[in-house]
Design an enzyme around this catalytic site. Sequence first.
Site, PDB file in Angstrom:
ATOM      1  N   CYS A 411     -72.457   9.889 -23.309  1.00  0.00           N
ATOM      2  CA  CYS A 411     -71.556  10.781 -23.103  1.00  0.00           C
ATOM      3  C   CYS A 411     -70.563  11.285 -23.112  1.00  0.00           C
ATOM      4  O   CYS A 411     -69.877  12.030 -23.334  1.00  0.00           O
ATOM      5  CB  CYS A 411     -71.070   9.528 -21.655  1.00  0.00           C
ATOM      6  SG  CYS A 411     -70.006   7.580 -22.404  1.00  0.00           S
ATOM      7  N   ASP A 535     -67.591  14.253 -15.125  1.00  0.00           N
ATOM      8  CA  ASP A 535     -68.102  13.327 -15.539  1.00  0.00           C
ATOM      9  C   ASP A 535     -69.531  13.150 -16.096  1.00  0.00           C
ATOM     10  O   ASP A 535     -71.211  14.062 -15.934  1.00  0.00           O
ATOM     11  CB  ASP A 535     -68.279  11.978 -14.304  1.00  0.00           C
ATOM     12  CG  ASP A 535     -69.241  11.117 -15.139  1.00  0.00           C
ATOM     13  OD1 ASP A 535     -69.754  10.640 -15.772  1.00  0.00           O
ATOM     14  OD2 ASP A 535     -69.282   9.720 -13.942  1.00  0.00           O
ATOM     15  N   HIS A 537     -72.126  11.576 -17.110  1.00  0.00           N
ATOM     16  CA  HIS A 537     -73.078  10.493 -16.923  1.00  0.00           C
ATOM     17  C   HIS A 537     -73.919  11.344 -16.081  1.00  0.00           C
ATOM     18  O   HIS A 537     -74.910  10.863 -15.835  1.00  0.00           O
ATOM     19  CB  HIS A 537     -72.352   9.846 -16.809  1.00  0.00           C
ATOM     20  CG  HIS A 537     -71.596   9.081 -17.488  1.00  0.00           C
ATOM     21  ND1 HIS A 537     -70.269   8.498 -17.555  1.00  0.00           N
ATOM     22  CD2 HIS A 537     -71.554   8.437 -18.343  1.00  0.00           C
ATOM     23  CE1 HIS A 537     -69.062   7.996 -17.959  1.00  0.00           C
ATOM     24  NE2 HIS A 537     -70.099   7.823 -19.237  1.00  0.00           N
TER      25      HIS A 537
END
Lengths: 578, 466
Positions: A411, A535, A537
């Site tokens: 990440c 994000d 992820h």
Amino acid sequence: MAPRLKVLSNVIDRFAKLNAAVTGYLYGIVYEETLTVLTFSINPVDDSDDPILPIDLQLSLPAEVDLLGILYVDQYRQDIPDAFKEIDVTDNPLLIKYSLDATEVNAFYYIHQKLEPINYEVIDESSLLQNFCYIRLQANIPFLSEEMNIMDSLQDTRKYLAAGKVGFYFNESETYLLGNDIKKDTRNMTTKELVNASKNQNNSKNSKYIPLCFVDTIDAKMFLKMSSENNLDDEPVHLFAPVVQHIKKSIKYCEMSLKIDTLALVGYNINMAQLYEILVESLCRNLRLISFSFENQLKTENMQLQLPEPIHVKPLDFGHLLTAVYPVGLTEAENQIYRRNLHRRFALDLKKPYFKKENALRFKNDKEKMVQLINPHEIITHPNQNISIVQGQYAYHHYMQDGIDDSGWGCAYRSLQTIVSWYRLQGYTNKPIPTHREIQKCLVDIGDKPSSFIGSKQWIGSTEVGYVLETLEDIPIRVLSASSGEEMATLAPDLDRHFRTQGTPVMIGGGVLAHTILGVSYDESFKNVQFLILDPHYTGPEQVNTIVNKGWCGWKKSDFWKKDAFYNMCLPQRPNKF
Amino acid sequence: MGRTVYAEERLLNYLETLGKPDAYSVGLIFGQSSDQKDYVVHLARIPFVPAADAVEDSFHSHPTNPEDNYIKSIKDLDVFYVADHAKTVTRMLPGGIWVLGMFVVGPEDCLTDNSLSQKLKSAVMAIHKSLDSNVHLSGNSPHEKLILSFNTLTKKYISKSIDTAADGFLKPADWRFAKKPTKWYHFETIVDLNTLCPIFEEENLLSLKKQLQIVIRKYAEMINKAVIVIEGEAVTNSSNPLESIMEDDKTKKNKQEEDENDKLLQVGVYIPYWPVGKQEDIKSTICEASIKVMGQLVSRVSLHEKSTCEEAANAVKQDILRSIASRLELHWDTIIVEENGFQEENVTLHEPPRRIFLQLPQNRISLSDYLYPGEVDESMIIDLFKTLLDLEISENQLQKDLEKQIDPTDLYKQNKVSNENWNAAETETKVESDKSWNIIIYVSALLTVICAIILGILLYFFQKKN
């Protein structure tokens, strides 16, 4: 009657950034009894290294945007300006006086050899684009010339084409615009109808996400007209049956395909006959920029000629597009003088890159294959309070891209890539996005990690992200920390200042998770703080609706941050370079 | 279903006039073909001059001798002569008009006799092959070819079609004679041929002929991708009927329809300069020779009223290329002194023959001939049309000034001003111009001498025969 006057708000904003008495030129559009001032240039005090003439600067503007008048900033000369003589698109040349202290804009028309004050209306770019659209002409012109005569040949080519030896075609609406050969029902069409016809075509087949920051244009292509009219009234001068000249002589030729990529800003009520002329003018402006590029190259000793390539840019404060032409393969150091001149002429400081090749705008119609989504946050509804968000463009890097399975550890690498993409898209760097391996190698090289780190699946934090930005990309960083998730809200003013002054994406690491912060929002009392989060992820396909609806990109309340985690933020800074 | 052939009534009369009780007349069928239909616009018997003189220089040199037009037996038919003749006359046809096949007039039904029809078939096959050998002439229509046999005794005719590109089977074809089988649309365009073609190193030892072939190929590439614009309508690969874009005019000017018919409709030729995906670098080459073409070509085509837009566009392209190729071929055939003789640098101006037009009175289709510079004797042209196409014409039917002969001072002016040329490298001729005019004079003088010699030989030959 004197035409109405409108001034683009960006022009006023740019006046406000001036800080010294100066003279300059105004450029804009004359359309339907109205002058609209779109931009201005200033005359450098010291003329020595600045060869661009105001009328040549016009070549960098879309066709139809012409020299309209002159600008006096804190100048109180009363003489009738000679410069008005250069202005031929209007009978009422314009003078704008700007006073630095009073931040006051006064406009005058030069009517009957007298300056008459005139009221003006300030409009913004979006209302401008309700009446005008950009038409982008792209072509490749086969060009063959004796190497010694390249400048003359270019001029011949331009004159030949300008004499009506071209035709145009609008792909989306399947409309031909062919000078004298124009179809009767096309002749009466307006630009508005052309735009509508193009849009209808586009809507029906295009549902793919296109970021708002991509420029919307109507695209035109070009033909060489090989035929002549059999017009008895107007017989061509050299009309004779084909003859063949056999030249037995050693000649050095250079052969190329001139790349034309040029813009015109066209009013919706412009008819097709006028549009034809405008496109010819647009083509000529591009060809003259190309000629200048060759001229500059020829001035340089022993230089291998490179093909000039036009790009379009839009500096941050500007309400219009600009075109620059650079030889392919020229380094940024080699075109720095040219870029500096453009900065100075358009009264831009030398702190941000605006005219680099990397600043080249992206267009909606370009079927450019982008692996990553650009600016997915653009389709999000923002909170109804103060917001400050990332400036410019970035690409959304996340898990599983580029065929790398980094789910569970990558990440921060992805957040770092998103940050580097911002520097690339803003023109600060042209280095490719670093891969996981390159990032790891960098950390090993600086002694932060042991060599076994390369090729591993170990995650990194904001400190490492900072190291890599500083080492690989020469990007300075600031660090901001919060001892708990709850404390994040108190950092809103810092983040707010960051987004307003730097405007770069922020990487945040806390616990084992890394995120990218794209913006911050708060009410008057710095309460109700929200963060615009991207994000890394996410593992799915590049579908913007999924990403936004499922919250992979979106506004998060303060409780998004874990109470018991310690947060470190890496705030990348803009280097002072152009 | 076999092909239907529409022909003008007068052509049937023509076949009758060719009849002889004891000899055969063989000729070519000219016209336009589309999917299932052919429109025949002209028939012309083939003159059979003694074989030796015929082949090489059939274009500008045949006197007529009525006896030459007959052969004693179809078995004697020289298929290669026929094939070569077809190629020669194809140069005179506008794009979209082809040699559709051949006819035979004689005292029997040639197509019912197996060995005779085999012979005729082989002649048509030879025509196909001969026309195919010169791709820029576009001499073969994309459809089947025809054989028509007219029996002088019974005044009956039989016709077959033959797919020369494939199996070569004979299929029945149905001929229908009518006063005016179709209306024709006539088009004209003036094409600017300004281009510069450098001759690359590996090519510069080639003869001028080979170098000119390179130029023709360059034009072919360009023309083949051109977009043709008819009445303001860009014709792009469209199977729309041509009528659909002509309608506008018709409804408006219904009253003047006759006038309308007389008007040549203007055609635009546009070369796409589309953006290319991958940008290439500047290529720098030193060339020992270059060929520069300047001037304007006049192109005329005619299309029957049921043509598609695509057929019309193709006809225009074929006409332009056919005319470029024809005049350059005729030119290099007459050059005797090979350029390689000159070692020093020079610029030579070549004047290929220019195109002149003859409109067929019945359908106003324009045929062409090519006129060498300084060639002024109309009677030779008139003879030529008689010999090759069996046309009786008068001087005033010829349109000789659509393409004008160059006035070298024009060119000199142009070189100085140099504003009429796209991507042209002009200045080289400035220095050389004095020298080059000498050579022009030289080349044209030589041509005149050659013409005179040929004429002399022919006259001698002719007189001896009589």
